[in-house]
Design a protein around this motif. Structure first.
Motif, short mmCIF file in Angstrom:
data_model
loop_
_atom_site.label_atom_id
_atom_site.label_comp_id
_atom_site.label_asym_id
_atom_site.label_seq_id
_atom_site.Cartn_x
_atom_site.Cartn_y
_atom_site.Cartn_z
N ALA A 52 45.09 43.37 49.14
CA ALA A 52 45.07 43.29 47.67
C ALA A 52 46.46 43.36 47.06
CB ALA A 52 44.20 44.41 47.12
N ASP A 53 47.50 43.22 47.87
CA ASP A 53 48.86 43.39 47.35
C ASP A 53 49.16 42.43 46.20
OD1 ASP A 53 48.67 41.44 49.35
OD2 ASP A 53 50.79 41.59 49.88
N LYS A 54 48.73 41.19 46.27
CA LYS A 54 48.99 40.24 45.19
C LYS A 54 48.17 40.57 43.95
CE LYS A 54 50.45 36.45 48.12
NZ LYS A 54 50.13 35.13 48.65
N ALA A 55 46.93 40.97 44.14
CA ALA A 55 46.10 41.36 42.99
C ALA A 55 46.71 42.56 42.27
CB ALA A 55 44.67 41.68 43.45
N VAL A 56 47.20 43.52 43.04
CA VAL A 56 47.84 44.71 42.46
C VAL A 56 49.13 44.32 41.75
CG1 VAL A 56 48.95 46.91 43.02
CG2 VAL A 56 46.77 46.31 44.08
N ALA A 57 49.94 43.52 42.40
CA ALA A 57 51.26 43.17 41.85
C ALA A 57 51.16 42.29 40.61
CB ALA A 57 52.11 42.47 42.92
N ILE A 61 43.03 37.78 38.22
CA ILE A 61 41.76 37.67 38.94
C ILE A 61 41.84 36.66 40.08
CG2 ILE A 61 40.79 35.95 37.34
CD1 ILE A 61 38.82 38.72 39.14
N GLU A 62 42.67 35.63 39.93
CA GLU A 62 42.80 34.62 40.97
C GLU A 62 43.36 35.20 42.27
OE1 GLU A 62 44.42 34.24 37.91
OE2 GLU A 62 42.75 33.15 37.01
N GLN A 63 44.06 36.32 42.18
CA GLN A 63 44.66 36.95 43.36
C GLN A 63 43.70 37.92 44.05
OE1 GLN A 63 47.55 35.91 44.42
NE2 GLN A 63 47.98 34.67 42.63
N ALA A 64 42.61 38.25 43.40
CA ALA A 64 41.66 39.24 43.95
C ALA A 64 40.51 38.53 44.66
CB ALA A 64 41.12 40.11 42.82
N LEU A 65 39.86 39.25 45.53
CA LEU A 65 38.64 38.76 46.16
C LEU A 65 37.52 38.92 45.14
CD1 LEU A 65 37.24 37.74 48.75
CD2 LEU A 65 36.84 40.13 49.34
N ASN A 66 36.81 37.85 44.85
CA ASN A 66 35.81 37.88 43.81
C ASN A 66 34.47 38.39 44.37
OD1 ASN A 66 33.95 37.36 41.74
ND2 ASN A 66 35.14 35.61 41.01
N TYR A 67 34.23 39.67 44.16
CA TYR A 67 33.00 40.27 44.70
C TYR A 67 31.76 39.76 43.97
CZ TYR A 67 34.00 43.59 40.90
OH TYR A 67 34.30 44.16 39.70
N ARG A 68 31.92 39.31 42.74
CA ARG A 68 30.78 38.75 42.01
C ARG A 68 30.31 37.45 42.68
NH1 ARG A 68 29.09 39.63 36.62
NH2 ARG A 68 30.94 40.94 36.46
N THR A 69 31.25 36.60 43.09
CA THR A 69 30.91 35.36 43.78
C THR A 69 30.19 35.66 45.09
OG1 THR A 69 32.78 34.20 42.82
CG2 THR A 69 31.88 33.27 44.84
N ILE A 70 30.71 36.62 45.85
CA ILE A 70 30.09 36.99 47.13
C ILE A 70 28.67 37.50 46.89
CG2 ILE A 70 30.17 38.64 49.04
CD1 ILE A 70 33.26 38.42 48.87
N THR A 71 28.51 38.36 45.90
CA THR A 71 27.19 38.94 45.62
C THR A 71 26.19 37.86 45.21
OG1 THR A 71 28.23 41.02 44.98
CG2 THR A 71 25.95 40.67 44.26
N LYS A 72 26.62 36.91 44.38
CA LYS A 72 25.72 35.82 43.98
C LYS A 72 25.30 34.99 45.18
CE LYS A 72 27.18 35.20 39.18
NZ LYS A 72 27.81 34.27 38.22
N GLN A 73 26.22 34.75 46.11
CA GLN A 73 25.89 34.00 47.31
C GLN A 73 24.87 34.75 48.17
OE1 GLN A 73 29.77 33.44 49.02
NE2 GLN A 73 30.14 31.52 47.91
#
Length: 136
Positions: A52-57, A61-73
């Motif tokens: 998550a270093d890029k998401a933190v820095a 949202i584009e830098q984070a893993l989208n847990y909403r997308t995973i959950t919908k799948q």
């Protein structure tokens, strides 16, 4: 301090853990006639680790893993299919999670409530990892 210890500390610092807790879904699971005919409850828990270093820095949202997308799948897959075995369903959900390239490690546990008369539930847990240095 050995070089690998520094690398391990850096590796751990960059990791985020996402926990999807008690995702309650209904699906066809089992081999008995009533299980084949009727949807049953399942409860899904997942632990997902990614860098998550890029998401933190960058705080984008584009830098984070989208847990909403995973959950919908996961929801679409579990509710849209039929499964004979809990092991198979768990493997397929784990494969969906691991299909996201950012995911380094994942663990999926699926509970089938009331599967046994005197137990709250029965569950299966499976894990996967992209990084051979890190156990799940």
């Amino acid at each position: 301090m050995p070089l690998h210890a520094i690398d391990d500390q850096h590796f751990d610092h960059d990791l985020a853990t996402i926990r999807i807790k008690n995702l309650r879904l209904r699906t066809h699971i089992g081999i008995k006639e009533e299980e084949i005919q009727n949807r049953q409850d399942v409860v899904i828990n997942a632990v997902i680790r990614y860098r998550a270093d890029k998401a933190v820095a960058f705080n984008h949202i584009e830098q984070a893993l989208n847990y909403r997308t995973i959950t919908k799948q996961v929801i679409a897959h579990v509710e849209g299919n039929r499964f004979l075995l809990l092991e198979r369903m768990t493997r397929e959900v784990l494969d969906l999670v691991m299909a996201h390239e950012q995911v380094l490690t994942a663990q999926v546990e699926i509970d089938k409530p009331h599967a046994l008369r005197f137990a709250d539930s029965v569950s299966i847990t499976l894990s996967a990892s992209r990084d051979p240095r890190r156990p799940v």
